[in-house]
Enzyme design. Structure first.
Site, PDB file in Angstrom:
ATOM      1  CB  ALA A   8      18.327   5.373 -32.054  1.00  0.00           C
ATOM      2  N   GLY A  65      14.016   8.527 -32.278  1.00  0.00           N
ATOM      3  CA  GLY A  65      13.805   7.929 -33.371  1.00  0.00           C
ATOM      4  C   GLY A  65      12.228   7.527 -33.495  1.00  0.00           C
ATOM      5  CD  GLU A  85      14.706  11.258 -35.890  1.00  0.00           C
ATOM      6  OE1 GLU A  85      15.016  10.267 -35.237  1.00  0.00           O
ATOM      7  OE2 GLU A  85      15.320  11.925 -36.582  1.00  0.00           O
ATOM      8  CD  GLU A  91      16.747  12.712 -31.146  1.00  0.00           C
ATOM      9  OE1 GLU A  91      16.097  13.826 -30.647  1.00  0.00           O
ATOM     10  OE2 GLU A  91      16.402  12.086 -32.118  1.00  0.00           O
TER      11      GLU A  91
HETATM   12  C1  HXC Z   1      17.862   1.253 -25.611  1.00  0.00           C
HETATM   13  C2  HXC Z   1      16.296   1.620 -23.907  1.00  0.00           C
HETATM   14  C3  HXC Z   1      15.937   2.732 -24.722  1.00  0.00           C
HETATM   15  C4  HXC Z   1      16.528   3.251 -25.890  1.00  0.00           C
HETATM   16  C5  HXC Z   1      14.314   2.838 -23.036  1.00  0.00           C
HETATM   17  N1  HXC Z   1      15.470   1.660 -22.965  1.00  0.00           N
HETATM   18  N2  HXC Z   1      14.777   3.403 -24.032  1.00  0.00           N
HETATM   19  N3  HXC Z   1      17.342   0.965 -24.480  1.00  0.00           N
HETATM   20  N4  HXC Z   1      17.414   2.419 -26.259  1.00  0.00           N
HETATM   21  N5  HXC Z   1      16.104   4.320 -26.693  1.00  0.00           N
HETATM   22  C6  HXC Z   1      15.211   0.447 -21.816  1.00  0.00           C
HETATM   23  C7  HXC Z   1      15.894   0.819 -20.833  1.00  0.00           C
HETATM   24  O1  HXC Z   1      17.291   0.735 -20.904  1.00  0.00           O
HETATM   25  C8  HXC Z   1      15.528  -0.214 -19.764  1.00  0.00           C
HETATM   26  O2  HXC Z   1      16.097  -1.462 -19.905  1.00  0.00           O
HETATM   27  C9  HXC Z   1      13.993  -0.423 -20.347  1.00  0.00           C
HETATM   28  O3  HXC Z   1      14.115  -0.041 -21.685  1.00  0.00           O
HETATM   29  C10 HXC Z   1      12.989   0.445 -19.579  1.00  0.00           C
HETATM   30  O4  HXC Z   1      13.389   1.836 -19.623  1.00  0.00           O
HETATM   31  P1  HXC Z   1      13.079   2.847 -18.376  1.00  0.00           P
HETATM   32  O5  HXC Z   1      13.984   4.127 -18.834  1.00  0.00           O
HETATM   33  O6  HXC Z   1      13.357   2.138 -16.961  1.00  0.00           O
HETATM   34  O7  HXC Z   1      11.588   3.070 -18.444  1.00  0.00           O
HETATM   35  P2  HXC Z   1      10.834   4.262 -18.024  1.00  0.00           P
HETATM   36  O8  HXC Z   1      11.269   4.772 -16.574  1.00  0.00           O
HETATM   37  O9  HXC Z   1       9.283   3.981 -17.916  1.00  0.00           O
HETATM   38  O10 HXC Z   1      10.979   5.580 -19.103  1.00  0.00           O
HETATM   39  C11 HXC Z   1      10.381   5.514 -20.242  1.00  0.00           C
HETATM   40  C12 HXC Z   1      11.229   6.352 -21.365  1.00  0.00           C
HETATM   41  C13 HXC Z   1      12.756   6.159 -21.118  1.00  0.00           C
HETATM   42  C14 HXC Z   1      10.881   7.743 -20.818  1.00  0.00           C
HETATM   43  C15 HXC Z   1      10.953   6.050 -22.574  1.00  0.00           C
HETATM   44  O11 HXC Z   1      13.042   4.993 -21.057  1.00  0.00           O
HETATM   45  C16 HXC Z   1      13.589   7.201 -22.025  1.00  0.00           C
HETATM   46  O12 HXC Z   1      13.620   8.207 -21.737  1.00  0.00           O
HETATM   47  N6  HXC Z   1      14.101   6.298 -22.884  1.00  0.00           N
HETATM   48  C17 HXC Z   1      15.129   7.179 -23.728  1.00  0.00           C
HETATM   49  C18 HXC Z   1      14.639   7.863 -24.700  1.00  0.00           C
HETATM   50  C19 HXC Z   1      15.605   8.816 -25.500  1.00  0.00           C
HETATM   51  O13 HXC Z   1      16.494   9.443 -25.150  1.00  0.00           O
HETATM   52  N7  HXC Z   1      15.139   8.644 -26.979  1.00  0.00           N
HETATM   53  C20 HXC Z   1      16.324   9.021 -27.781  1.00  0.00           C
HETATM   54  C21 HXC Z   1      17.341   8.062 -28.470  1.00  0.00           C
HETATM   55  S1  HXC Z   1      18.521   8.775 -29.521  1.00  0.00           S
HETATM   56  P3  HXC Z   1      16.376  -2.242 -18.573  1.00  0.00           P
HETATM   57  O14 HXC Z   1      17.228  -3.243 -19.016  1.00  0.00           O
HETATM   58  O15 HXC Z   1      17.321  -1.130 -17.680  1.00  0.00           O
HETATM   59  O16 HXC Z   1      15.089  -2.637 -17.884  1.00  0.00           O
HETATM   60  C22 HXC Z   1      17.569   8.773 -30.889  1.00  0.00           C
HETATM   61  C23 HXC Z   1      18.568   8.993 -32.024  1.00  0.00           C
HETATM   62  C24 HXC Z   1      17.815   8.872 -33.326  1.00  0.00           C
HETATM   63  O17 HXC Z   1      16.532   8.291 -31.136  1.00  0.00           O
HETATM   64  C25 HXC Z   1      18.540   8.962 -34.465  1.00  0.00           C
HETATM   65  C26 HXC Z   1      18.200   8.148 -35.833  1.00  0.00           C
HETATM   66  C27 HXC Z   1      17.441   6.968 -35.608  1.00  0.00           C
END
Ligand code: HXC
Length: 260
Positions: A68, A111, A114, A134
């Site tokens: 998400a 997500g 998912e 999450e």
């Molecule tokens: C918004 C995101 C994002 C996200 C990454 N970005 N994931 N923006 N929402 N979920 C953005 C970062 O802020 C960053 O923006 C750019 O993408 C690159 O991300 P990095 O972290 O710098 O890249 P990297 O080091 O290569 O790591 C990749 C990654 C990491 C491992 C995928 O980005 C990550 O862990 N992302 C979050 C994963 C996560 O926690 N997902 C669950 C979300 S909650 P800038 O502007 O700084 O360049 C969820 C709940 C679902 O999904 C509920 C129902 C839908």
């Protein structure tokens, strides 16, 4: 007029298969409301397009989808989440009646995992990683990640993933049944397209009924599921394609399916 999208790309169809690419590379394909809406809208258009029989959904080389969009998520308080329209959009994606294959390379997280599980079949590149992180954010999966994951991989692995936030590799995903096949990353989309094309050549009514009945297994007990299967089996007995399939076999010729 062809609809244009901002967050997904629809490639020109090949052999009745539509390839859809998630297209928010600047945010690792984080799933905004707009992206989910565009995906649902595209799938609904494809559902009523007789020229497309199956869909392959893919993301980027390094990230399928990072979950998400956390900027959007941060703006929602409890009432915001309660009134959120996203669950209805996810439902629209889930209700797509034609075969949907996810071609996953890189991270499929939160997500993103998912979304992959909304597909009927997942083909993964060997560098793919699946996770429900999450818990690290004080949340739990909210788009089926608990319910679909536990059905796909079983209790112990689902618990490990959701409670610890640890990722599993493509190989573990394959061993646990989350993923159907693992390929080298360069072949993931090609293999998913080939499989989708194979399915696209099958009689469409039978494919549709098979998908519907298989998914029912997640929602019913065995007896109700068996009755549902028998009803679908009976309905197909009235189709031209079923009669053509059997007759062609008996007459030792190739069947000519019409989708009727
Ligand atoms: C918004 C995101 C994002 C996200 C990454 N970005 N994931 N923006 N929402 N979920 C953005 C970062 O802020 C960053 O923006 C750019 O993408 C690159 O991300 P990095 O972290 O710098 O890249 P990297 O080091 O290569 O790591 C990749 C990654 C990491 C491992 C995928 O980005 C990550 O862990 N992302 C979050 C994963 C996560 O926690 N997902 C669950 C979300 S909650 P800038 O502007 O700084 O360049 C969820 C709940 C679902 O999904 C509920 C129902 C839908």
């Amino acid at each position: 007029m062809t609809q244009s999208y901002q967050t997904i790309i629809l490639e020109p169809p090949v052999a009745a298969v539509q390839l859809i690419r998630l297209n928010r590379p600047q945010a690792h394909n984080a799933l905004t409301s707009l992206l989910l809406t565009e995906l649902a809208t595209a799938l609904e258009a494809i559902a009523s397009n007789d020229d497309i029989a199956a869909v392959v959904l893919t993301g980027g080389d390094k990230v399928f989808a990072a979950g998400a969009d956390l900027k959007e998520m941060a703006a929602l308080d409890m009432v915001g989440v309660l009134n959120d329209t996203r669950p209805a959009i996810w439902r629209r994606i889930y209700q797509f009646p034609k075969p949907l294959i996810a071609a996953v390379n890189g991270y499929a997280l939160g997500g993103g995992c998912e979304l992959a599980m909304h597909a009927d079949i997942i083909i993964a590149g060997d560098s793919a990683q699946f996770g429900q992180p999450e818990i690290n954010l004080g949340m739990i999966p909210g788009a089926g990640g608990t319910q679909r994951l536990i059905r796909a991989v079983g209790k112990s692995l689902a618990m490990k993933m959701v409670l610890s936030g640890e990722f599993i590799s493509a190989l573990e995903a394959k061993q646990s049944g989350l993923v159907a096949e693992v390929t080298v990353p360069e072949m993931t989309i090609e293999r998913a397209m080939k499989l989708a094309q194979t399915i696209a050549q099958k009689p469409a009514l039978a494919v549709r009924q098979a998908k519907d009945v298989l998914l029912k297994a997640f929602e019913t007990d065995l007896e109700a599921g068996l009755q549902y299967e028998r009803k679908a089996f009976t309905v197909l007995a009235g189709s031209d394609d079923r009669n053509e399939g059997i007759n062609a076999f008996l007459e030792k010729r190739k069947p000519k399916y019409t989708g009727r």
